[in-house]
Each structure stands twice: as structure tokens, then as C-alpha cells.
Design a protein around this motif. Sequence first.
Motif, mmCIF file in Angstrom:
data_model
loop_
_atom_site.group_PDB
_atom_site.id
_atom_site.type_symbol
_atom_site.label_atom_id
_atom_site.label_comp_id
_atom_site.label_asym_id
_atom_site.label_seq_id
_atom_site.Cartn_x
_atom_site.Cartn_y
_atom_site.Cartn_z
ATOM 1 N N GLU A 120 8.018 -14.169 -27.256
ATOM 2 C CA GLU A 120 7.972 -12.757 -26.877
ATOM 3 C C GLU A 120 8.715 -12.512 -25.575
ATOM 4 O O GLU A 120 9.413 -11.511 -25.416
ATOM 5 C CB GLU A 120 6.518 -12.285 -26.782
ATOM 6 N N ALA A 121 8.560 -13.465 -24.656
ATOM 7 C CA ALA A 121 9.275 -13.338 -23.388
ATOM 8 C C ALA A 121 10.783 -13.353 -23.638
ATOM 9 O O ALA A 121 11.547 -12.593 -23.016
ATOM 10 C CB ALA A 121 8.879 -14.456 -22.443
ATOM 11 N N MET A 122 11.195 -14.215 -24.552
ATOM 12 C CA MET A 122 12.629 -14.305 -24.837
ATOM 13 C C MET A 122 13.144 -13.014 -25.472
ATOM 14 O O MET A 122 14.252 -12.544 -25.176
ATOM 15 C CB MET A 122 12.912 -15.479 -25.768
ATOM 16 N N LEU A 123 12.328 -12.436 -26.348
ATOM 17 C CA LEU A 123 12.735 -11.197 -27.006
ATOM 18 C C LEU A 123 12.855 -10.073 -25.964
ATOM 19 O O LEU A 123 13.796 -9.301 -25.953
ATOM 20 C CB LEU A 123 11.710 -10.809 -28.081
ATOM 21 N N ARG A 124 11.863 -10.093 -25.078
ATOM 22 C CA ARG A 124 11.839 -9.053 -24.062
ATOM 23 C C ARG A 124 13.063 -9.123 -23.146
ATOM 24 O O ARG A 124 13.641 -8.104 -22.789
ATOM 25 C CB ARG A 124 10.562 -9.187 -23.233
ATOM 26 N N LEU A 157 7.984 -10.955 -38.983
ATOM 27 C CA LEU A 157 9.303 -10.763 -38.373
ATOM 28 C C LEU A 157 9.157 -9.700 -37.290
ATOM 29 O O LEU A 157 8.717 -8.580 -37.557
ATOM 30 C CB LEU A 157 10.300 -10.302 -39.443
ATOM 31 N N ILE A 158 9.501 -10.068 -36.057
ATOM 32 C CA ILE A 158 9.396 -9.099 -34.970
ATOM 33 C C ILE A 158 10.801 -8.783 -34.475
ATOM 34 O O ILE A 158 11.585 -9.675 -34.143
ATOM 35 C CB ILE A 158 8.522 -9.644 -33.829
ATOM 36 N N LEU A 159 11.098 -7.507 -34.473
ATOM 37 C CA LEU A 159 12.452 -7.081 -34.129
ATOM 38 C C LEU A 159 12.437 -6.303 -32.823
ATOM 39 O O LEU A 159 11.428 -5.732 -32.435
ATOM 40 C CB LEU A 159 12.991 -6.172 -35.233
ATOM 41 N N ASN A 160 13.598 -6.255 -32.171
ATOM 42 C CA ASN A 160 13.730 -5.447 -30.962
ATOM 43 C C ASN A 160 14.314 -4.087 -31.342
ATOM 44 O O ASN A 160 15.489 -3.966 -31.694
ATOM 45 C CB ASN A 160 14.642 -6.157 -29.955
ATOM 46 N N GLY A 161 13.497 -3.052 -31.265
ATOM 47 C CA GLY A 161 13.908 -1.724 -31.709
ATOM 48 C C GLY A 161 14.884 -1.024 -30.786
ATOM 49 O O GLY A 161 15.335 0.080 -31.073
ATOM 50 N N LEU A 162 15.227 -1.651 -29.664
ATOM 51 C CA LEU A 162 16.189 -1.008 -28.769
ATOM 52 C C LEU A 162 17.527 -0.858 -29.471
ATOM 53 O O LEU A 162 18.245 0.105 -29.255
ATOM 54 C CB LEU A 162 16.384 -1.841 -27.491
ATOM 55 N N ASP A 163 17.871 -1.833 -30.295
ATOM 56 C CA ASP A 163 19.128 -1.756 -31.019
ATOM 57 C C ASP A 163 18.805 -1.746 -32.505
ATOM 58 O O ASP A 163 18.634 -2.784 -33.129
ATOM 59 C CB ASP A 163 20.013 -2.948 -30.651
ATOM 60 N N THR A 164 18.710 -0.560 -33.056
ATOM 61 C CA THR A 164 18.257 -0.448 -34.432
ATOM 62 C C THR A 164 19.290 -0.978 -35.416
ATOM 63 O O THR A 164 18.939 -1.461 -36.486
ATOM 64 C CB THR A 164 17.944 1.013 -34.795
ATOM 65 N N THR A 165 20.552 -0.866 -35.065
ATOM 66 C CA THR A 165 21.590 -1.346 -35.963
ATOM 67 C C THR A 165 21.397 -2.841 -36.195
ATOM 68 O O THR A 165 21.369 -3.337 -37.329
ATOM 69 C CB THR A 165 22.982 -1.135 -35.341
ATOM 70 N N MET A 166 21.272 -3.526 -35.075
ATOM 71 C CA MET A 166 21.064 -4.965 -35.120
ATOM 72 C C MET A 166 19.745 -5.279 -35.846
ATOM 73 O O MET A 166 19.691 -6.164 -36.707
ATOM 74 C CB MET A 166 21.006 -5.462 -33.670
ATOM 75 N N ALA A 218 8.561 -3.859 -35.507
ATOM 76 C CA ALA A 218 9.663 -3.611 -34.582
ATOM 77 C C ALA A 218 9.091 -3.143 -33.256
ATOM 78 O O ALA A 218 8.336 -2.190 -33.200
ATOM 79 C CB ALA A 218 10.609 -2.557 -35.145
ATOM 80 N N TRP A 219 9.437 -3.856 -32.236
ATOM 81 C CA TRP A 219 8.967 -3.492 -30.905
ATOM 82 C C TRP A 219 9.701 -2.259 -30.388
ATOM 83 O O TRP A 219 10.873 -2.071 -30.645
ATOM 84 C CB TRP A 219 9.236 -4.640 -29.925
ATOM 85 N N PHE A 220 9.037 -1.508 -29.609
ATOM 86 C CA PHE A 220 9.596 -0.375 -28.842
ATOM 87 C C PHE A 220 10.103 0.772 -29.711
ATOM 88 O O PHE A 220 10.442 1.826 -29.212
ATOM 89 C CB PHE A 220 10.757 -0.814 -27.921
#
Lengths: 591, 376, 370
Positions: B91-95, B122-131, C165-167
Motif C-alpha cells: 500500500e505504501a508503494m502504491l501511495r 486487485l487494488i488500483l490507483n484511481g488518480l490515473d483512470t486510463t492506466m 480503486a483507491w481515491f
Amino acid sequence: MIDAPPSVVIEGLRKTFSGPDGKPFDAVAGISLSIRPGTLTAFVGPDGAGKTTLMRMMAGLLRPDGGKLSVLGIDLLVDPQSVQNRISYMPQRFGLYEDLSVQENLDLYADLHGVPPAVRAERFSRLLAMTDLASFTQRPAGKLSGGMKQKLGLACTLVRVPDLLLLDEPSVGVDPLSRRDLWRIIEQLIEAEGLSVIASTAYMDEAQRCDQVFVLNRGALLAEGTPAALTARADGLTYVVTPDADVPARDLQARLIDAPGLVVDAVPSGGQVRFIRQPACDDARLKELLHGCDAQPREAELEDAFMLLLHEHEGPAREASVPPPLAAGRADGPIPGDDGAPVILVRDLVRRFGDFTAVANTSFDVRRGEIFGLLGPNGAGKTTTFRMLCGLLPASSGELRVAGVNLRTARAAARARIGYVAQKFSLYSNLTVRENLDFFGGAYGLRGKRRQDRVREIIRQFDLDPSAPSGNLPLGYKQRLAMAAGLLHEPEILFLDEPTSGIDPLARRAFWRTITALSQAGVTIVVTTHFMEEAEYCDRVAIQDAGRLLALGTPREVRARSGTAAGHMNEAFIAIVEQARAAEGHARVAA
Amino acid sequence: MNGAPFLRRLIALIRKESRQMLRDRSNLLVGLLLPMGLILLFGYGLSFDVTDAPVAMVLEDNSAVAREAVSGIEGSPYMVPVRVGTMAEAEAMLRSGKVDAIVRVPVDFARRQGQGDARVQLILNGLDTTMATSLEAYVNGAIGTVVQRRMDRGGVVGAGVGNVVLVQRIWFNEAGDSTWYLVPGLVVLIMTLVGAFLTSMLIAREWERGTLEALFVTPVRPLELVLAKIAPYLVVGLIDLAMCIVAARVLFNVPIRGSLLVILAASLLYLIVSLLMGLFISGITRNQFAASQMALLVSFMPALMLSGFVFDLRNVPLVVRIVSQLVPATHFVGVVKTLFLAGTDWAMVLRNGAIMLGYSLVLLTLTWRTLRKRLD
Amino acid sequence: MERLVASLAQILALCRKEIIALLKDPANRVILAAPIMIQSMLFGYAATFDLKHVPYAVLDQSRSAASTAFLARLDGTGVFEREATLASPGQIAEVIEDGKVLLAISIPADFATRLAAGREAPLQVILDGRNSTTAGAAAGYVAAVTMAFNKARGAASPITVERRAWFNPNLDSRWQIMPAMIATLSMLQTLLLAALSIAREREQGTFDQLLVTPLTPLQILVGKAVPAIMVGVMQSTLVLLVVRFWFQIPMAGSPWLLYLGLLGFTGASVGIGMSISALSLNMQQAMLHTFLVIMPLTLLSGLLTPVRNMPDVLRIATYANPLRFGVDLVRRVYLEGAGLGDVVFDFLPMVAVAGVTLPLAAWLFRNRLA
């Protein structure tokens, strides 16, 4: 000739604009006139007389709001293009393409007018010779001096022989030499090609050369006639007076012009004061005003008639708008803070741009409280000198002390002690008068209450409207505002760069009245000008050409040095510059 | 009588405009150097395609079954798995952006698999939705492949039921390479840039510098002024067009499936539309600053945002779609992408060509009117 | 101390003049506010990578219960909209080429029989690849539907992938784009304003008048930079309000930190603008140079395409791009609720850019104005 149809017929012509205050005003208010072909005709009048609007309507650039207008027998409302095909027009600010060379500008206009190549070579060489531009054909127009630009503009309008030539104030901002050249070209063409010319101008000596003169003011036609017929209107009212030996002419002039009930106009000239008395003026009171000096009648000139006409038309309204002389004028006694040391000291000043020397080995002093005039043709190096004095441009070598501070080492300190009024209006035109003054007060380090007081004081002194947007002010008021901004911090020295360029005679009188008052209050004034008669207001003048200082001294000394008979400063100036140029030419031939 | 003077004046004016254009280097910087930079950027620098995305793998269940389930991720060209011991670490790495997603195989994975109810988180980073969206598809695909393989071998629940498999074909862009649609779109961007932005200052500058007044009182006609101002920038635009096409073909191997001639014709037409648009803006504002701002706002921004160049018009609300149809660039984008990637679709070429022609005629008339020889 | 106060008062006078001159003209106020608002609406509504409507065509040669069930599932998603039902494979080219549909699904005649026989039943999906991003997303949707279909038949994957999906729980691309606009949209005009500040005075002839005052080049620089920064931050605020209240994207982080970041970002932009200003001879050049700079800054910001996808050379070059870090910072503070410690590495490059360009501009003033 007499039977030829008029080249311009105007009947009841009217053009209305919406003013800065949103109210409509008539720039041209029902003028009727007709102009004979083959003549040289002048429109004269102060700012806002409607000269430019009239010119633009004749050129088909503005649509009249009423009345009839035909040029060369063609109705401009119906077919402006046909008129534009046959006339040539030189606007006040001829828009040369500054990134194109002299030759390219000429070629463009020749192509547009369809000048055949065969005719072109001969025509160009003649125009270039007349304008002295032959050796600059490859130079970009933007790099020419003001006078050269104006001559190139004229050359561009004359690439072919038009049926009618319209010139809108062709000599604004042009030095006496270039002005003379410009008119020589026009006169040569009239003689050689029978050109019809209509010119607007603020110079009476130019109007004097014309066959027919129309005097305009506030959109109305005041008078028309030959220069001689117009001049006759001032007959019997014109005098010249010599002040007492120890009184500067400008002090007497100031006293005269401050008495509008008795005197219509007064100007210093050749150490004397020329004035026009009010037709109904009381002789006894006039004598009193002259302090017993003897007034001699003199021959009337066109300018006298012009001033008379304007005063009649304006009435007392205009009088009220002349700024009151600055408070606390010094009448006698020593100048405050005068220790005898020069306030500006220039020694062996040199400025080079690459291998071009703009100012060569110039030395002079300016004393405290003096009005010092810097004169010279366009491109003589006077602007460069001026910019160095103001700290806008570093000198290449030499010594330069302003207000006791060495400009080479302490520019910012020197700047706090000088005021500067630029050639063009260069305050922020979208700010109001007060906002401009507040800013410059702040920039000069005035703060809090002191700034408020100074701004209020200066607004009062110059009779300004604090909430007026400065861009919309009439030229004369812009000039005042610029002066007010330059004087806010009570500088020791005020620099004025061609302050009266483009300003009509009435506003010029008012301007110089303020200057003389400032000088009496102990402010040192350094001024450049193209109006040689204004040199008469100066204590001393310096004449520069090609970077060199040609003459330095009082106006009287300079006139004497020129070798011309008394006469006008204008002729003295031209003579000095031409003598110097001839000597230079000889030296070059000898070498 | 009328033809010869017209041409002579036009040529004189074109010469003047060309000289002015060439003398200010900043014109050429924006007209030629910027397009060149953009071509290289779009070709080499920008890509929407996800490759080598780092994905944290947290195998809380380290059994062979679990390892097999996520083995597809290792083989994927899109992802680079990073083995991480604990969820907190991942999680730290994702953050901090070190990884773009976390794949977590829970402790009870193997047990639940036996019950036919295995889950992978599967946990995704929603900051970049395209990715994020792409990664989701890739992870699903990678795990799906493994399951598929296992089912093929038989012995798993559900075998023999029969299942639907997708045979996917992407037409016009088999590899799904975003360069293929960015580069043709670039033609639109550059034509707009050269056309509208550079010309937006031309008439305004003459008004500001007062050069029109003297010019008006000559036999010159407004139409000649318009045409002469367009001409030199048309040449610059065509040079840019040539650069785009050559770069597309040679550097980026984008196919040109339609007729090259039609591409040139359509681009020329659009170039004229955007040149006239710039001139028209210049003529009505009479102020360089306002003109350039307006050119950006009404021509460049819509060409970028509303033309379907980057953002698919199918995704936008109806109102925006209607507005987009008013943007000339939209019609050019449609044609140019089809011409490059699909082929010459005459119906579309003619329809969109007619629209662009219509625009150019309307704009020509409007610009002409702004230069009617009047100061008021 | 007294000298410092005096100096600040002079700068303040210049700032005030700049702001009055800028905001006085109603046209200017429109130019400063309207494009920003229009663009934030435009980006909010038009800039989306999310597929909400997938028009498709179907060529069902199986005409079986199975194929009908599959298509019903597709239509049931609400995303897929059947635009055309085709009769022959030859028609596929037509509907795809003219852009009427994004994809065509071709169900072979033996679809039902193969399924019934427990074999694999291939289903052909033909996608319009002219926009590969859209095509990729659509393919993903079809795959998901297929997987669900298989699972319902008891055939498919025993492994469920649970997505979180976070955030941005719904992976709404508006959430990705709009917070970034808080920094991006204000950049153009802030840069331009700074770039024009000196060029305009030079062109209008007011610069000499400014130079004869006792203001030093440094004071002029600061006096011109501060209003430009203020305008930039104000424009960002406008966008922030639109993002937060019109598009209702929840804000996770601290507004103070957000504004601190915007200040750093705008400072860097203004520094670049002022340097352009010192190098430009007139307004036209200033505008063209600004544009020349802003295009690569935008494209290389990671706004549209990930920085990681760029070649190494460009990726290193992006460290000089304040927009890259501005966008990252704003996104992370806004959506993720990042604290100062999390975004400190975004600050460094921006502060460095401001720290280099502002003194550079001052140096250029002094040396080019002489």
C-alpha cells in the motif's frame, strides 16, 4: 484654369463620434467648401478642429453622417474606390512597414498603384534624391529617424502622380530641416506636375506658402481665403516690445499672456516679445502692463490672424482651461539652494552603438534654475544625449553628473531627483489621472499622507480631473498629466522630450507658461524641441548634429553665431546645421 | 482591364507578407520548429499504451495453486510484477507511485478454490483512470488465460459445459498502437496551429501599427489583402503537412491506406478554413493580444478537445456533441483518420469536404467584410 | 529596516498599478475569467476516456437461443447500443468504416451447436481501431460480458477478481482530469501575462517612464511577478470551485497545502513567463514564444499520457516542467489527501524552476535593458 471643375466639393458635411463620456459630438459640424484644382490648399486649426476627420472622409475612409462630399467629381458615398484609385493620401502617422526596407516599401506602393517598370526607375531615383534616402534603400524603415520616416511616407504616396494629394499634418514631429525638405519636394512637384495638394498643418509658416487657407476649430469653418487676406484681419493689432535689459523676454511674455483681457497672444522672439492686443483693449491699462516699455507696431503675420480667430471663436471658455501658474512663484532673489555649482555637468560624453558614434565628445553644463534647450535635426544624437542624462542609457565614456550624483555609479539615486516627461504620452492610458499619479508617487517613494497630499496638490495645480481615464484626455491635458507625474516628487531637474510635438499653438502657450513658472520656482528644465521659436523661452540652447555639439549659448548668441540677420531662430538653426555639414563635407573631400 | 492589375497587386502584397513573415524569426519558430517538435513528441514521447507497469504482488497464500493463478501477470508484456511481502508495504508503494496496482492473493485462496469460489484482490490507483482501466483488463486477461489453460487440461469445475471465447480483431490499427491515431490527429493540430494562431495577429498588427490607413487609399481591394495574407502561411502549412506525412510514414510506420492525393486535398481545404478563421478573428478584434487569446479559445482548444482527436465524441454528452459538430476540425479529424488508417471512404470525404468548403466560403466572406476599407 | 519598508512600499505601488490596469478594462476581466470557466466546463464534459455508449452492429448467423441470450446480456449492460443488425459479413466493413459503430460482433452459424457440445464457441469481435484507447476499453467491456456469460452457464473462471480503486472508486476519468485542470488551465494565461508584462510596456512606450523612476530592476520584477501570481492563483480558485461544486468531486486533502502547492507552481510559471518577457522585443514575440513553450510543457506533463511511457531523455527533461509536478501535487492532495511529507518531492522541482527563472529574468532585465 478658372473654369476647371473644383477638385473637392463639400456641402453641409457632418461627422459625429461618441465622445469619451459616451455623449456624441460633432467632429465635423456642417462644413461647406470647395477647392480649386491645381492649387496648394491648407487646413489649419488646433487639436480637435476636425482636420483629420475631414481628410479621412475625403479619402473615403470614414462615412459622413450627413451632407455631400465629392472628390474629383466623384460622389464619395457612391464610389469611394474610384476616388482611392486616383488620389494619394498620407495619413498623420504614415504606417510604413517597419520590417521592410526603404526600397521594399516603395516597391509595394508602386506595385499597388500600377506604376509601370519603365517609369518606375526614373521616378524612384528622383524621389530618393529629393528625400535624401538614396543611400539608405536597403535599411529597414523601422531603423530610420522620424524625419526620414516621414519623407519615406511622402515618397510612398508619391510613387505616381495622383490627381489629388492629401497630406494630414505631414510635418508633425519633424525637425526644421526635414520640414523644409518636405515642403520643397511638395512645391517641386506642384511646379513640375501641376499637382493639386490639400494639407493640414499646425505650422503657420507652412500655411503661409499655400494658395488658399481654411481655418477650422471644433468642427466648424472659421474663415477661408488667401494667406494675405487672412493676415489682414490682424492688421493694426500686432506689436513688438523690448523688455528692460535685465528682464528675460519670457518673464515679460508671461506677464502679457496672463492678461487675456488686454492681450490675445504673446511670444518671446529674438529677445523681444511679440504680442497681439485685444481689439477693444484699454490703452492706459496696456501701458501699465508693459511697465512703461515701448511697444512698437509690427507687420501682422498669418499666425496673428489665426490666434485672433481662435480667441474670437473660443471666447472665455478656453481661457479658463489654461492652467494657473504654479503657486509660490519666485519673483526675485536668489534661487533656492543655489550654490553656483552646475546642476548637470557633462564632460567628454561619448556614446557608441557598435561602430556608430551617436554622441561624440560632448561637454556642457546646466545651471540651477536654468531652462536649457537641446536642439537638433532628427537623428542628431539629441535623444541619445537626453536618454543618457536621464539615466536610461549608459554612456560609453565621459563624465556625467546629474544633481550632484555621478550617473555612472549611482543611477537610482540620481533618478529620485529628476522628473521625466517622455516624447509620446507614456503614462498608463487605461488608468485614471489619480491612479497614474498614485502609482508614480509610490514609485518615487512617496508614502501615506505625504503622497495623498502631493497628489491632491498637483491635481489642483494642473487643474486635472482625477477620475478621468487618462487615455481619453485631449492632447493638451495629457501633456499636463505627464508633467504632473514628473513633478510629483518635487524633482530638482525636469527633463522634457519634445513636449509640444503635435500640440496646437494655444496649448503650447499654456505649456510654456507653466514651464516659466517652474523655472521661477527654482526647478531646472532641460527640454528638446522641434519648434525653433520655442528656443526663445530658453536661457541657453545647445545645437547638435551628427552627434557633435555645434553651438552653445543664449538664443541671442546662437543667432549671432549663425551669421543670419537677426530673424527667426528657425533660420539660425538651419544655417548653423548647414554650415557645419558643409564644413564636414569639405573636410572629407580634403582628406 | 481588371485581371492584370488584380494579379499584379496580389503578387506585390504576397511578396510583402512573405517578407514580413520571414523577417520575424519567431514566426518560423512557431510555424516550422514547433510542428517538428510536436511530430517527434507525438511519435516518440507520447503514448497512451500501458507497457511495463509495475504491479505489486502480495501472495499471502504462497501455495502452488496461488502462484499458478497469478503466473499470467509475469508473462504479460504490459506489467512487471514486483513481489512484496506484506499488504502494508504494498500500500505504501502504491501511495508513493512506485507501483500502479496491487494484486493480492488472500490466505484462504487455495481453500476457496477448492470450493469454486476463489478470489483475487486487485487494488488500483484511481488518480490515473486510463492506466487503472487498462491494468484491470490486463489482470483479468492474465488470470483468465491461466484459468483457460487449466480448463483445457480438464479436471476443473465447469469443464465440458462449453464456453464462449472471443476472437478479437482490431481493424485499422491491428496492434492497437496509440501512435497510429495520434499522428494523423497531429495533422489537425498543426494545421490549426499554423492556420489560426499565426494568422490571428496579421490584421490586428496592421491595425495596431496604423499601416492600413495608407494602404486603404490605394487601388487595393479587400479580397487581395485577404488572399495575400493567407498565401505565405499556406506554404508554411503545406511544408508542415509534408513533414507530418513523411514522419508518419517513415518514422512511425503509420499506414496511409487512403489516397495520398485526397489526404492532401482535404488538408489543404482544412488549412484554408483555419487560416481564414485566424484572419477573421484578427479582423474583428483589431488587437493582437485579444486575437491570439480568441484564436486559442475558438479554434485551437476545440480542435484539441472537441474534434474527436484525443477524446472520443461517442463518450460526451449530447450538447457537447452538438457543439462539436460546429467545430470545423471535427469534420477534418473524421476524414483524416479514415484516410490514413482505413482508406478512401468517398461518401465521408465528399460530405466532410463539402462542410469544410462551406466554412471556408463563409469565413472568406466574413473576413473580406472586416477589411472593407473603412476606419469607422 | 526603514529602507526595506520604503522599498516594499515602492513595490506595492507597482503591484497596485498592475492589478488596477489589468482589472479595470471589462474586456480584460472577461478574458481572465471566461476562457477559464468555458474550458473547465469543456474539460469536465468533453474530456473523458470512459465509454458510456458503445454503438455496435451484430451479425448473428447462429440465430439460436444461446446467441440471443448472449446479445441480451450485452444489451442489458446499458452501455452497448445496437445500431445495426447485419445480414452478411460484407456489411461489417461498411458500418465500421463510416464510424457508425465502434464494434461489430459476428456470431458464427455453429455457435449454439459448439456450446451445446461443450466445446469452445468462438465469437468474433471486430473493433474500429482508429482510436485505440476507445477500442481497448470497448474490448475490455465485451470480455467482461463474455466472462459473466460463461460464468452464468457454469463454465468459466472459478477465480473472481475483486477490484478496488483507491481515491476514485468508480474509476471515473473526470476525477482524473478535473483536479489536474486546477493547475493546468491557469498556466496559459499566467505565463502569457508575465510574458507580456514588460513587452507591453515597451510597445506602449511606458517603459522608459518606469525606468526613470528610482525603482530597481529587482523591484520591477517583483512588482510584476506578484500580480501575475495572484491572477494565476485566482484562476486556479475558479477552477477549484467548478471542480468541487459543479462537478462535485470530493476533496480529500487540505486546502492550505493545495494553495501552497499552487503558489509554488504559479511562481515557477511566472518565472518562465518573466524570462520570456525579458527576451522578447515586442508583444507578438512574447505571445509566440509563450506558445512555443507551453505546448511541450502541457504535452510532457503526464496530463494526457503517463510520464513513464516517455523515452528516458524526455522523462529527464520533464523535471524542468513545473506543470508535471503541479498536476501531480494537486491530484494527490485533492483526491488522495496527501500530506506535505507525501508531496515534498513535487515541491522541490517547482521551487527550483522558480528559483532559477526569476533571478534569470532579473539578470536579463538588467543586462538587456541597459
